[in-house]
Design a protein around this motif. Structure first.
Motif: not given
Length: 152
Positions: A92-95, A103-120, A122-129
């Motif tokens: 399960i992932k969203a940007n 910020c990219m949020i990624s879940i492959t188990e029970d906890e989420s992992d956050h990866h922050y970066s600069d962008s030019h 607040c919208q979110a897009e993602g997928v749940a596989i």
């Protein structure tokens, strides 16, 4: 999909188009065009091999920090509801993007992992596989959990 309006079982091999079919059922009514005639739907669920892929576009009316928290909580809730139904989370992932930040949020188990970066941009897009549930269940979960944030 409302089965009471469909005269036969529809699937990817039935040869009719749901949009055209539904339009003919309502041809006597004046109404706004279907959402998919104007833009891609905010939530889609498709099968891919043995998995389900649910994609989504959201608008979260909050500061970046608040939206980050809200998005993390909603993705965690989606994961929990899939697990309760006996499904398996593939990913399960969203940007999340806002003016100057992302910020990219990624879940492959029970906890989420956050990866922050600069962008030019607040919208979110993602997928749940996911695996082990039916498309209607994933669609219902995504609409129930993400409904308040769906892009229009």
């Amino acid at each position: 999909m409302n089965s009471e309006h469909q005269p036969h079982h529809h699937d990817e091999n039935c040869g009719c188009h749901h949009e055209q079919h539904d339009h003919h059922l309502h041809s006597g009514h004046s109404h706004q065009p279907e959402p998919d005639h104007q833009a891609a739907p905010a939530i889609t669920v498709k099968t891919h091999d043995t998995s389900l892929v649910g994609s989504y576009r959201l608008t979260i009316a909050a500061s970046f920090e608040e939206a980050d928290t809200i998005l993390d909580q909603t993705l965690t809730k989606i994961a929990a509801e899939i697990t309760v139904l006996g499904g398996i989370i593939g990913h399960i992932k969203a940007n999340l993007t806002a003016a100057g930040r992302s910020c990219m949020i990624s879940i492959t188990e029970d906890e989420s992992d956050h990866h922050y970066s600069d962008s030019h941009c607040c919208q979110a897009e993602g997928v749940a596989i996911v695996f082990g549930i039916i498309p209607e269940q994933l669609d219902a979960i995504l609409h129930a959990v993400l409904g308040p944030y769906l892009s229009v």
